[in-house]
Design a protein around this motif. Structure first.
Motif, mmCIF file in Angstrom:
data_model
loop_
_atom_site.group_PDB
_atom_site.id
_atom_site.type_symbol
_atom_site.label_atom_id
_atom_site.label_comp_id
_atom_site.label_asym_id
_atom_site.label_seq_id
_atom_site.Cartn_x
_atom_site.Cartn_y
_atom_site.Cartn_z
ATOM 1 N N GLY A 116 0.801 -1.224 0.000
ATOM 2 C CA GLY A 116 0.000 0.000 0.000
ATOM 3 C C GLY A 116 0.827 1.264 0.000
ATOM 4 N N ASP A 117 2.112 1.177 0.377
ATOM 5 C CA ASP A 117 2.993 2.348 0.354
ATOM 6 C C ASP A 117 3.393 2.658 -1.088
ATOM 7 N N THR A 118 3.550 3.948 -1.371
ATOM 8 C CA THR A 118 4.012 4.419 -2.675
ATOM 9 C C THR A 118 5.221 5.310 -2.456
ATOM 10 N N CYS A 119 6.245 5.121 -3.275
ATOM 11 C CA CYS A 119 7.485 5.891 -3.157
ATOM 12 C C CYS A 119 7.813 6.503 -4.512
ATOM 13 N N ARG A 120 8.127 7.782 -4.522
ATOM 14 C CA ARG A 120 8.517 8.489 -5.749
ATOM 15 C C ARG A 120 9.991 8.847 -5.660
ATOM 16 N N PHE A 121 10.753 8.449 -6.661
ATOM 17 C CA PHE A 121 12.153 8.835 -6.789
ATOM 18 C C PHE A 121 12.215 9.969 -7.808
ATOM 19 N N ALA A 122 12.889 11.037 -7.451
ATOM 20 C CA ALA A 122 12.980 12.224 -8.316
ATOM 21 C C ALA A 122 13.836 11.924 -9.548
ATOM 22 N N PRO A 123 13.656 12.674 -10.611
ATOM 23 C CA PRO A 123 14.513 12.506 -11.782
ATOM 24 C C PRO A 123 15.985 12.608 -11.389
ATOM 25 N N GLY A 124 16.779 11.644 -11.849
ATOM 26 C CA GLY A 124 18.214 11.654 -11.584
ATOM 27 C C GLY A 124 18.615 11.262 -10.179
ATOM 28 N N GLU A 125 17.667 10.866 -9.322
ATOM 29 C CA GLU A 125 17.988 10.491 -7.948
ATOM 30 C C GLU A 125 18.559 9.063 -7.919
ATOM 31 N N LYS A 126 19.788 8.924 -7.463
ATOM 32 C CA LYS A 126 20.451 7.625 -7.381
ATOM 33 C C LYS A 126 19.813 6.827 -6.246
ATOM 34 N N HIS A 127 19.375 5.599 -6.560
ATOM 35 C CA HIS A 127 18.672 4.800 -5.562
ATOM 36 C C HIS A 127 18.723 3.316 -5.923
ATOM 37 N N TRP A 128 18.253 2.492 -4.988
ATOM 38 C CA TRP A 128 18.027 1.064 -5.218
ATOM 39 C C TRP A 128 16.792 0.658 -4.436
ATOM 40 N N HIS A 129 16.225 -0.493 -4.776
ATOM 41 C CA HIS A 129 15.101 -1.050 -4.030
ATOM 42 C C HIS A 129 15.062 -2.557 -4.243
ATOM 43 N N GLY A 130 14.486 -3.261 -3.274
ATOM 44 C CA GLY A 130 14.393 -4.710 -3.373
ATOM 45 C C GLY A 130 13.706 -5.291 -2.154
ATOM 46 N N ALA A 131 13.777 -6.599 -2.032
ATOM 47 C CA ALA A 131 13.131 -7.308 -0.929
ATOM 48 C C ALA A 131 14.016 -7.308 0.311
ATOM 49 N N ALA A 132 13.381 -7.446 1.449
ATOM 50 C CA ALA A 132 14.111 -7.619 2.706
ATOM 51 C C ALA A 132 14.809 -8.986 2.692
ATOM 52 N N PRO A 133 15.805 -9.189 3.559
ATOM 53 C CA PRO A 133 16.542 -10.461 3.551
ATOM 54 C C PRO A 133 15.660 -11.686 3.799
ATOM 55 N N GLU A 134 14.621 -11.503 4.624
ATOM 56 C CA GLU A 134 13.822 -12.648 5.045
ATOM 57 C C GLU A 134 12.432 -12.706 4.408
ATOM 58 N N VAL A 135 12.063 -11.700 3.604
ATOM 59 C CA VAL A 135 10.711 -11.608 3.047
ATOM 60 C C VAL A 135 10.785 -11.153 1.590
ATOM 61 N N GLY A 136 10.114 -11.856 0.708
ATOM 62 C CA GLY A 136 10.036 -11.427 -0.685
ATOM 63 C C GLY A 136 9.188 -10.167 -0.820
ATOM 64 N N MET A 137 9.117 -9.632 -2.029
ATOM 65 C CA MET A 137 8.383 -8.383 -2.254
ATOM 66 C C MET A 137 8.001 -8.275 -3.718
#
Length: 138
Positions: free
Chosen positions: A83-104
């Motif tokens: 239900g959470d939504t995240c916006r990364f700004a243009p050119g913003e260096k980032h990463w995203h993925g699953a937690a070590p113990e839980v898929g996503m």
């Protein structure tokens, strides 16, 4: 009108140079002129994540299931839940993925510029992945 029936488009495995761990991508919308919008559901097994990257026009991810970890360069690791939504700004260096113990799984929405929606950088180090998590509750 164009209809894509559920299951009519095969899942894809992304380029392993841009991800760590098991990841699957299911296309939702591919840009067709004059549109530049792409949307994909990305499913990460526990511990899987993107490499560091940027989007020329930004990116929005909406968490569908599991526990997402996301970080922008210089910031803490954030926990995102269904239900959470995240916006990364243009050119913003980032990463995203699953937690070590839980898929996503998340819905990723971005626009392509000259056919490219992302500029891929180095892999996320284990130290960055395990980094300090932000205080929750904001």
């Amino acid at each position: 009108m164009e209809i894509h029936r559920a299951g009519s488009r095969p899942s894809q495995r992304p380029n392993p140079d841009y991800f760590t761990g098991a990841v699957r991508m299911d296309p939702i919308a591919s840009s067709q002129d004059p549109s530049r919008v792409n949307a994909v559901i990305v499913t990460f097994e526990p511990g899987a994540r993107t490499a560091w990257h940027m989007h020329p026009l930004g990116q929005t991810i909406h968490i569908l299931s599991g526990l997402c970890l996301a970080q922008r360069a210089g910031g803490p690791v954030e926990e995102l839940r269904p239900g959470d939504t995240c916006r990364f700004a243009p050119g913003e260096k980032h990463w995203h993925g699953a937690a070590p113990e839980v898929g996503m799984a998340h819905l990723a929405i971005q626009e392509a510029v000259d056919g490219s929606a992302a500029d891929w950088l180095e892999q996320v180090s284990d130290a960055d992945y395990a980094g300090r998590r932000a205080a929750q509750g904001a």
